[in-house]
Design an enzyme around this catalytic site. Sequence first.
Site, mmCIF file in Angstrom:
data_model
loop_
_atom_site.group_PDB
_atom_site.id
_atom_site.type_symbol
_atom_site.label_atom_id
_atom_site.label_comp_id
_atom_site.label_asym_id
_atom_site.label_seq_id
_atom_site.Cartn_x
_atom_site.Cartn_y
_atom_site.Cartn_z
ATOM 1 N N PRO A 117 0.860 -1.190 0.000
ATOM 2 C CG PRO A 117 0.083 -0.953 2.218
ATOM 3 C CD PRO A 117 0.937 -1.824 1.337
ATOM 4 C CB CYS A 149 1.007 4.632 9.109
ATOM 5 S SG CYS A 149 1.187 6.275 8.398
ATOM 6 C CG ASN A 173 7.438 -3.626 3.239
ATOM 7 O OD1 ASN A 173 7.231 -2.738 4.070
ATOM 8 N ND2 ASN A 173 7.613 -3.359 1.963
ATOM 9 C CG ASP A 185 15.725 -1.247 1.699
ATOM 10 O OD1 ASP A 185 15.060 -0.246 1.363
ATOM 11 O OD2 ASP A 185 16.613 -1.221 2.572
ATOM 12 N NE ARG A 189 11.036 3.517 0.373
ATOM 13 C CZ ARG A 189 11.907 3.786 1.335
ATOM 14 N NH1 ARG A 189 12.294 5.023 1.544
ATOM 15 N NH2 ARG A 189 12.402 2.824 2.087
HETATM 16 C C1 LIG Z 1 4.823 7.522 -0.294
HETATM 17 C C2 LIG Z 1 4.602 6.353 0.622
HETATM 18 C C3 LIG Z 1 3.305 6.017 0.985
HETATM 19 C C4 LIG Z 1 3.072 4.921 1.837
HETATM 20 N N1 LIG Z 1 1.787 4.598 2.152
HETATM 21 C C5 LIG Z 1 1.555 3.521 2.963
HETATM 22 C C6 LIG Z 1 0.218 3.112 3.272
HETATM 23 O O1 LIG Z 1 -0.771 3.717 2.836
HETATM 24 N N2 LIG Z 1 0.067 2.043 4.096
HETATM 25 C C7 LIG Z 1 1.144 1.331 4.602
HETATM 26 O O2 LIG Z 1 0.962 0.351 5.332
HETATM 27 N N3 LIG Z 1 2.409 1.690 4.283
HETATM 28 C C8 LIG Z 1 2.626 2.732 3.472
HETATM 29 N N4 LIG Z 1 3.909 3.058 3.136
HETATM 30 C C9 LIG Z 1 5.019 2.167 3.554
HETATM 31 C C10 LIG Z 1 5.329 1.142 2.463
HETATM 32 O O3 LIG Z 1 4.205 0.311 2.194
HETATM 33 C C11 LIG Z 1 6.523 0.255 2.872
HETATM 34 O O4 LIG Z 1 6.222 -0.402 4.069
HETATM 35 C C12 LIG Z 1 7.818 1.057 3.036
HETATM 36 O O5 LIG Z 1 7.977 1.998 1.990
HETATM 37 C C13 LIG Z 1 9.043 0.129 3.117
HETATM 38 O O6 LIG Z 1 9.271 -0.564 1.926
HETATM 39 P P1 LIG Z 1 10.417 -0.084 0.857
HETATM 40 O O7 LIG Z 1 11.688 0.087 1.642
HETATM 41 O O8 LIG Z 1 10.492 -1.219 -0.129
HETATM 42 O O9 LIG Z 1 9.926 1.191 0.270
HETATM 43 C C14 LIG Z 1 4.167 4.156 2.327
HETATM 44 C C15 LIG Z 1 5.466 4.522 1.965
HETATM 45 C C16 LIG Z 1 5.699 5.597 1.133
HETATM 46 C C17 LIG Z 1 7.120 5.951 0.754
#
Ligand SMILES: Cc1cc2nc3c(=O)[nH]c(=O)nc-3n(C[C@H](O)[C@H](O)[C@H](O)COP(=O)(O)O)c2cc1C
Length: 306
Positions: A11, A96, A193, A195, A217
């Site tokens: 999400p 969050c 989840n 990186d 991301r």
């Molecule tokens: C712009 C943005 C919006 C996000 N929105 C949500 C969200 O609505 N719900 C949620 O559980 N995590 C949200 N996250 C967290 C991501 O789902 C994820 O857990 C986090 O980015 C770590 O993963 P990554 O390192 O692969 O980016 C958001 C992250 C970003 C950067």
Amino acid sequence: MFCDNQIFAAPLAGITDRPFRRVMRQFSPNSPLLTEMISCHSLVGAHKNCLRNFDRYDDEGAVGAQIFGANVNLMADAAKILADAGARWIDINMGCPVPKVATRAGAGAHLMRDHALAGRIMSAVVRAAGVPVSIKTRLGWDDAHADWRDLINIAADCGVRFATLHGRTRAQLYVGPALLPDVHGAPIPIIANGDIRTADDARRAENLGYGGVMVARALMGRPWALREITGGAAPENIGEVVLRHLEYALEYYGARTAVPMFRKHAAWYSAGMSNSSEFRIRVNQITDPDDLKSAIREFWGCVENI
Ligand SMILES: Cc1cc2nc3c(=O)[nH]c(=O)nc-3n(C[C@H](O)[C@H](O)[C@H](O)COP(=O)(O)O)c2cc1C
């Protein structure tokens, strides 16, 4: 190695809306996708800002709806509304970190500090939803309170089917490398989840005992990123993908909202390409959808009739 249905799209508020999910779905027919987080208050109150979140999901395949909030009854009602709207499962946000959610609303990451409330919410949502329920959480509030195991055990006792674990604490926000702990022996499947970008990342998670991975991301400007994990290629004509995404956004939001909203996507799609900064500057000044289409066609050298 994981199959498509073990490779999830995270999400992402402001990103994984219906138009973006529609594009991801074309690349990944079997992957589970999640909505942006949806406030139980705005959903149950049918708040007008939330109406765009109130989609039907029946035609989207495996789509889960993520809810956030701290009110047990509203969370249960929201879960039921979204399951009735066709969500295949309900995910509860327990990670969050933004103050509006975690501090002021007592929701999201705050639930990592209040396991009793988290338990009541999970039990009520499981009872109400009528579809599987998952949670998405982090390692803990900070390094001194990395108690994710306790929350996962409570989740399992409440009937939650699986959990996503983001390998950072709330204190880390989104900064620094994610560290995924070994989860062998966890009472429910855990999705990794943080990186996750490549097949190697997925293999590492599998070796640590995870039941799947969730890409976040890495999806920005790359709606095909899920399929790259199972060895699929990036599309040859990215401009076509961008134009299709824009069409879906225009159809869904209308031009007044879609054109400014699409600027960030245009920036992500073009990142790292030569002349991308000129392209971004141009796109940021555009208000007319046809001008935006022309700019995209020109930048990616697409044929006129797409
Ligand atoms: C712009 C943005 C919006 C996000 N929105 C949500 C969200 O609505 N719900 C949620 O559980 N995590 C949200 N996250 C967290 C991501 O789902 C994820 O857990 C986090 O980015 C770590 O993963 P990554 O390192 O692969 O980016 C958001 C992250 C970003 C950067």
